[in-house]
Every structure is written in structure tokens, then in C-alpha cells.
Design an enzyme around this catalytic site. Sequence first.
Site, PDB file in Angstrom:
ATOM      1  N   HIS A 513       0.856  -1.186   0.000  1.00 29.04           N
ATOM      2  CA  HIS A 513       0.000   0.000   0.000  1.00 29.04           C
ATOM      3  C   HIS A 513       0.888   1.231   0.000  1.00 29.04           C
ATOM      4  CE1 HIS A 513      -3.129  -2.726   2.246  1.00 29.04           C
ATOM      5  NE2 HIS A 513      -2.942  -3.087   0.993  1.00 29.04           N
TER       6      HIS A 513
HETATM    7  C1  LIG Z   1       0.068  -9.271  -1.967  1.00 25.08           C
HETATM    8  C2  LIG Z   1      -0.821  -8.077  -2.167  1.00 25.08           C
HETATM    9  C3  LIG Z   1      -2.040  -8.006  -1.499  1.00 25.08           C
HETATM   10  C4  LIG Z   1      -2.872  -6.892  -1.669  1.00 25.08           C
HETATM   11  N1  LIG Z   1      -4.084  -6.885  -1.041  1.00 25.08           N
HETATM   12  C5  LIG Z   1      -4.890  -5.807  -1.150  1.00 25.08           C
HETATM   13  C6  LIG Z   1      -6.176  -5.771  -0.512  1.00 25.08           C
HETATM   14  O1  LIG Z   1      -6.607  -6.727   0.120  1.00 25.08           O
HETATM   15  N2  LIG Z   1      -6.910  -4.645  -0.606  1.00 25.08           N
HETATM   16  C7  LIG Z   1      -6.482  -3.562  -1.307  1.00 25.08           C
HETATM   17  O2  LIG Z   1      -7.190  -2.562  -1.319  1.00 25.08           O
HETATM   18  N3  LIG Z   1      -5.304  -3.589  -1.979  1.00 25.08           N
HETATM   19  C8  LIG Z   1      -4.503  -4.678  -1.921  1.00 25.08           C
HETATM   20  N4  LIG Z   1      -3.311  -4.721  -2.601  1.00 25.08           N
HETATM   21  C9  LIG Z   1      -2.945  -3.554  -3.428  1.00 25.08           C
HETATM   22  C10 LIG Z   1      -3.528  -3.655  -4.835  1.00 25.08           C
HETATM   23  O3  LIG Z   1      -3.002  -4.778  -5.496  1.00 25.08           O
HETATM   24  C11 LIG Z   1      -3.204  -2.379  -5.594  1.00 25.08           C
HETATM   25  O4  LIG Z   1      -3.769  -1.278  -4.895  1.00 25.08           O
HETATM   26  C12 LIG Z   1      -3.757  -2.338  -7.016  1.00 25.08           C
HETATM   27  O5  LIG Z   1      -3.412  -3.473  -7.747  1.00 25.08           O
HETATM   28  C13 LIG Z   1      -3.242  -1.079  -7.689  1.00 25.08           C
HETATM   29  O6  LIG Z   1      -3.716  -0.973  -9.012  1.00 25.08           O
HETATM   30  P1  LIG Z   1      -2.829  -0.214 -10.102  1.00 25.08           P
HETATM   31  O7  LIG Z   1      -3.567  -0.305 -11.373  1.00 25.08           O
HETATM   32  O8  LIG Z   1      -2.451   1.107  -9.568  1.00 25.08           O
HETATM   33  O9  LIG Z   1      -1.473  -1.081 -10.181  1.00 25.08           O
HETATM   34  P2  LIG Z   1      -1.273  -2.610 -10.580  1.00 25.08           P
HETATM   35  O10 LIG Z   1      -2.559  -3.354 -10.452  1.00 25.08           O
HETATM   36  O11 LIG Z   1      -0.126  -3.146  -9.807  1.00 25.08           O
HETATM   37  O12 LIG Z   1      -0.874  -2.556 -12.125  1.00 25.08           O
HETATM   38  C14 LIG Z   1       0.274  -1.869 -12.583  1.00 25.08           C
HETATM   39  C15 LIG Z   1       0.795  -2.560 -13.845  1.00 25.08           C
HETATM   40  O13 LIG Z   1       1.682  -1.661 -14.512  1.00 25.08           O
HETATM   41  C16 LIG Z   1       2.777  -2.404 -15.040  1.00 25.08           C
HETATM   42  N5  LIG Z   1       3.916  -1.478 -15.249  1.00 25.08           N
HETATM   43  C17 LIG Z   1       4.634  -0.848 -14.299  1.00 25.08           C
HETATM   44  N6  LIG Z   1       5.579  -0.059 -14.870  1.00 25.08           N
HETATM   45  C18 LIG Z   1       5.432  -0.196 -16.204  1.00 25.08           C
HETATM   46  C19 LIG Z   1       6.115   0.379 -17.318  1.00 25.08           C
HETATM   47  N7  LIG Z   1       7.103   1.265 -17.169  1.00 25.08           N
HETATM   48  N8  LIG Z   1       5.719   0.007 -18.575  1.00 25.08           N
HETATM   49  C20 LIG Z   1       4.685  -0.882 -18.757  1.00 25.08           C
HETATM   50  N9  LIG Z   1       4.029  -1.453 -17.711  1.00 25.08           N
HETATM   51  C21 LIG Z   1       4.378  -1.102 -16.451  1.00 25.08           C
HETATM   52  C22 LIG Z   1       3.033  -3.468 -13.998  1.00 25.08           C
HETATM   53  O14 LIG Z   1       3.746  -4.562 -14.540  1.00 25.08           O
HETATM   54  C23 LIG Z   1       1.609  -3.819 -13.545  1.00 25.08           C
HETATM   55  O15 LIG Z   1       1.086  -4.906 -14.278  1.00 25.08           O
HETATM   56  C24 LIG Z   1      -2.468  -5.821  -2.485  1.00 25.08           C
HETATM   57  C25 LIG Z   1      -1.247  -5.905  -3.174  1.00 25.08           C
HETATM   58  C26 LIG Z   1      -0.430  -7.021  -3.021  1.00 25.08           C
HETATM   59  C27 LIG Z   1       0.843  -7.101  -3.774  1.00 25.08           C
END
Ligand SMILES: Cc1cc2nc3c(=O)[nH]c(=O)nc-3n(C[C@H](O)[C@H](O)[C@H](O)COP(=O)(O)OP(=O)(O)OC[C@H]3O[C@@H](n4cnc5c(N)ncnc54)[C@H](O)[C@@H]3O)c2cc1C
Length: 586
Positions: A513
Site C-alpha cells: 500500500h
Molecule cells: C500481496 C498483495 C495483497 C494486496 N491486497 C490488497 C487488498 O486486500 N486490498 C487492497 O485494497 N489492496 C490490496 N493490494 C494492493 C492492490 O493490489 C493495488 O492497490 C492495485 O493493484 C493497484 O492498481 P494499479 O492499477 O495502480 O497497479 P497494478 O494493479 O499493480 O498494475 C500496474 C501494472 O503496470 C505495469 N507497469 C509498471 N511499470 C510499467 C512500465 N514502465 N511500462 C509498462 N508497464 C508497467 C506493472 O507490470 C503492472 O502490471 C495488495 C497488493 C499485493 C501485492
Amino acid sequence: MVRKLPPVDVVLVGFGWTGAILAQELTEDGLDVLAIERGGWRDTPSHFPTTVAQDELRWYWRKEMFQSAARDTLTFRNNGSQTALPMRRWGSFLPGEGVGGGGVHWNGQTWRFLPSDFLAASHNIGRYGPMPEGLTVQDYGVTYGELEPHYDRFEKLCGIGGKAGNLNGEIHEGGNPFEGPRSAEYPSPPMHMTFAQHRFEAAAKELGLKPFPGPSANMSQPYVNPLGCQLAPCTYCGFCEKYGCGNYSKASPQTTILPVLMSKPNFSLKVHNEVLRIKLDSTGSRATGVIHVDQNGEEYEQPADLVILCAYQLSNTRLMMLSGIGEIYNPATGEGLVGKNYCYQVMSGADVFFDDKYTNEFVGAGALGMCVDDYNGDNFDHSGLDFIGGGYISCWTTHNRPIERQRTPEGTPTWGSAWKKAVAENYLKSTNVGAHGASMAHAGNHLDLDPTYTDVYGRPLMRMTFDFTPNDRAMSAFLTERVREIAERMGGREIKLSPREGPYDSMPYQTTHNTGGTIMGTNPSNSVVNRYLQSWDVSNLFVMGAGVFPQNAGYNPTGTVAALAYWAADAIRAQYFKSPGALVQA
Ligand SMILES: Cc1cc2nc3c(=O)[nH]c(=O)nc-3n(C[C@H](O)[C@H](O)[C@H](O)COP(=O)(O)OP(=O)(O)OC[C@H]3O[C@@H](n4cnc5c(N)ncnc54)[C@H](O)[C@@H]3O)c2cc1C
Ligand code: SF4
């Protein structure tokens, strides 16, 4: 040589939760949307069928699910007087990689922030006077009321199970009475609770608290979402957090959006391509597209009318820095905004050991739990206390995976036959009560570019400077005492407290987080993006994710990350594409 590709309307950088939401929303208007993801393709039958999903060594310990730290990592230090060193192995947090991002291996604990969380500065100053020294807390620039329909949309997309505590202002028994008014009940009922939750609930009630089931993206019953995607009931397999679900029971981009999105002719996805930077025109105030590189090291220029960063808080912040958009924050002068207000989550807890009762915690799910919110946010009077903020206290039964979890009582040696005996005696008869605390922004905690270390492409790594602040520590000490009160009442033989002590350690897992770095706000002098997550400096650039949180609340972030993504998508569809330019005048 950089190869120039045909232009698209929208390019999404990263394809996790926010990428999938934006792609689904923007393709509805006929726009050509391309998502570029640095990791590979991932789907339930090909990557985590039920016989493969539960491989603890492969997925968690060998980190196959997460970003490759050998290619790209962070450097870390606790404060500015130290030299930051690269994190060679992920520990405290686990950045996702591949289609679905962190949405594949999240737990599914799906919260809404409190109305006062969005007004953290004005609310607290109004009630208690000036902020504690050093805190750089500020309001979000958007209100709970504005986000409410968008929270509701995400909950319906995911089939979240729970019990409403506040329906249109009316308080309902058995739900969270402190939550902001909801326009609708949760789409699914709560999960089935196990022994530990029943004990927690009884103990909390005896103490006069208001326990309620944790909001869960693990399905309590079969569910069909508004896009027609079907989810199956959870089997409580315990390989949820840090694993993909082989059972179509955890809401993820794969289970809730991709079956529809992948068949749209105006959507395309490029995997194994990493975006290196956002390309700007000669004025520096307009993005012309992105530069990305494939696995063979070939570089491409992808022109686009609109660029949206969906690459997770850490990558979003670094891409802004590497692209030279905005000034990087300098704690010595207070100048600059990119990288400012990096925040985390402040965790503590207590293990509870029983003599004659089986908790059987291998029967678990990522978001199976009972919680109390009495000590979160400003749900309690902070007069006379030396901190602001709070956190929720919970008893989640997420897993008892054998390599990861061996709870032993106080005083047990950490190896040898006495340790083995204690593990055998307590493995099936213990549980945990945890405090999930807020992290308030502080002038000293920040992100910038490392002066020494680089990634495989020779670009500076991002440097994290972070430690728990006096506010964090006072808040956590208060919450840990409340944890102790509940844990002691649960009727076990003994408890073992894990208070938040010493400097922040980047190795033991805490939460993924990470927040701040590209904060939102009311004007360009206090924020990187406006209330619609649009860059103040480059109006055809939007930044998603928890990087926009000016400070972190006491809840898990993704419910709010997704609500903000829907809110921004609505603004892009209804306002930006009708009249491209700044949506808020500076
Ligand atoms: C083990 C774990 C448990 C979690 N449990 C919870 C929970 O219970 N409740 C909760 O609210 N949140 C939880 N989270 C947090 C949640 O996963 C994130 O808040 C959420 O996935 C964020 O979404 P996002 O789209 O911002 O990023 P993400 O879903 O992480 O997606 C980002 C993507 O961008 C890609 N990327 C990064 N840089 C580049 C680049 N330069 N070029 C191309 N692609 C790139 C990455 O490979 C990734 O696939 C948890 C996270 C983890 C790891
Ligand atoms: S606990 Fe439930 S939702 Fe989680 S991985 Fe297992 S079956 Fe899927």
C-alpha cells in the site's frame, strides 16, 4: 533507432486494475485504446489453474508473481543522512507485474475511505487546531460524496460481499456504523466466518465496540457482474493473498473485465514491453506519446492523443521523474512536488494462542474477516492525544501457508527442536488480531532519483526515503493497546504482541500500500494532478493509482484507487474529449 508506430487515441501505461478499468470505460466511446504492459500475459486457466495456484515456493518465495528486482528496483534509506542501497529482493511490499498487475494477487479487502479522510487537513485542523509538526497532510480536492457512485460501481463490478452500516444516512445493525452514506447495499452477502472471527466479534462486543464483516472481493456466493462476467463461490483455499485464484472466485481484472474487453476491436494490448518515458513536444506542455522497449531491446515511439499512467504508484512516480514532468521534491528546500508525501501503512498486531480450540487457519481467504472501525480516522475523539488518524482493527483468516506462517508463543527459540515442537503445537490453534493504521504525510518522507544506481536500461533507480514518524508511532502505540484489549478477551491461553518498534524495515512483508508521489489537490502549487487526476503541467496526461493520495488513510487502498479511476474516466469521457485541455483552471 526508435521505430515510430501508427498513432492511437489513448495509450495506457501498465495493465493492472486501473489500466483495465480505464480501457473498459474509454473503449465504450469508440476510442482506439492501446495498453502497454511490461510483464506477460496471465489468465486463470493458463497461469493459475487450481493444481498450480497453490505452489508457495514458486509464486511467493521465488517471487514469480512480482516485478523482477534484478531488472528494476528501488534504493532505500530511512533518512537523508544515510546512503540508500538497492532492494535486491522484494520484502515489505510486492509490486505486481504482468496482465492484471497487483489485482491478480491482492487479498480483495475492498474498503471505502471515510468522508473525513478526504478532508484530512481541514477536518483535523478545524477540530483540533494546527497539525503536528512536520506533517504535510492536505485535502484530496475531491469529496466522498463525489466518489460514492464510483465506489458503488467498483463494488458491483467485483461482487463485493459485506453488510452496509450506513444506507443513505440510516445506520444498520451489523454493518460498519462509521462508514460514509452508501447509496446501495453490498452486491453480495458477507463471507462465512470461522471460529476466530466469532471469537473476535464476541470480544469486541463485550468491549462495547461495533464489529462487522470485512468487505470482501472473494465471492461469498455465485455472482454475475454488470458486464456479464461470472464468478464462482470461494472455496476458502487460503492461497489468495500473493496468489492468483484458480477458481474464478476472486475479483481481478481477469475475472471481472478482461473477458469483455479483450473481444473489443478498438482495444489492443502489448505485453513484454516496458514504457521508458513519456515523450513531450518542444514546449514540454503536451505529451505526444510514449517510448517503449520490447524484450529484444528494440525501442518504439507510440504516438497518442492522450497518455494515462496506470503503472502502479511507484512506476507512475518514477516515469514522471524520468520524463522531466514537474519538479522533483527536495525536502531541504520544500520545493518541488513529484515524489512528495510518500506514505505507507502502519501495522501492528497480536497473535492469540488457544489450548483446546482449533482455529484451522489453513481454511482461509484473502478477505475473510471481522473488523472494528471505532478507532479509525476521526471516528474517536483525539483531544488530548498526540496524533491524528487511526486504523481499523481486524481478525482476518487469510491463510496458514506452511512455509510462510509458523506462529509461536513468546520466548520460543527461532530454530531447533523447541521451535519445531512449538510450531506443531500451535499451528492449528492460533490466530491474529491486527491494526491497519494510517500513514500521515511528513516533510522528510519522499521519493526521488538515486544518484548512483541504475536499472538494466541505465536509467536512475527511484530512491525511497522513509521512516515511521512521531505521529505514526503514537497512533500505532494507541492502536496496539486496543488490539491487546480485544486479543486478551478472545479466550485464548496467551497472546504475543507485535508492536511497531524501531525504524521502518524494508524486508519483512507489511503491505503493498505505497501511496503519494504524484499527489492530487486543489492547485498546481500543492499537487501534481488536479481533482480529475490530470497533470497540471501536461493536460493530455492523466495519472491513476494510489500515488495521488496526499496521505494514506487507515484502510487498504484499492477501493479508493478504483473509485478515482472511474471518476477520472467519467471526466475524460464527458469533458476532456469534448473539449481537450485543462479540466481545472490553475
Ligand atoms: C500481496 C498483495 C495483497 C494486496 N491486497 C490488497 C487488498 O486486500 N486490498 C487492497 O485494497 N489492496 C490490496 N493490494 C494492493 C492492490 O493490489 C493495488 O492497490 C492495485 O493493484 C493497484 O492498481 P494499479 O492499477 O495502480 O497497479 P497494478 O494493479 O499493480 O498494475 C500496474 C501494472 O503496470 C505495469 N507497469 C509498471 N511499470 C510499467 C512500465 N514502465 N511500462 C509498462 N508497464 C508497467 C506493472 O507490470 C503492472 O502490471 C495488495 C497488493 C499485493 C501485492
Ligand atoms: S481463497 Fe477463495 S478467492 Fe482466494 S484464491 Fe482461494 S478460492 Fe480464490
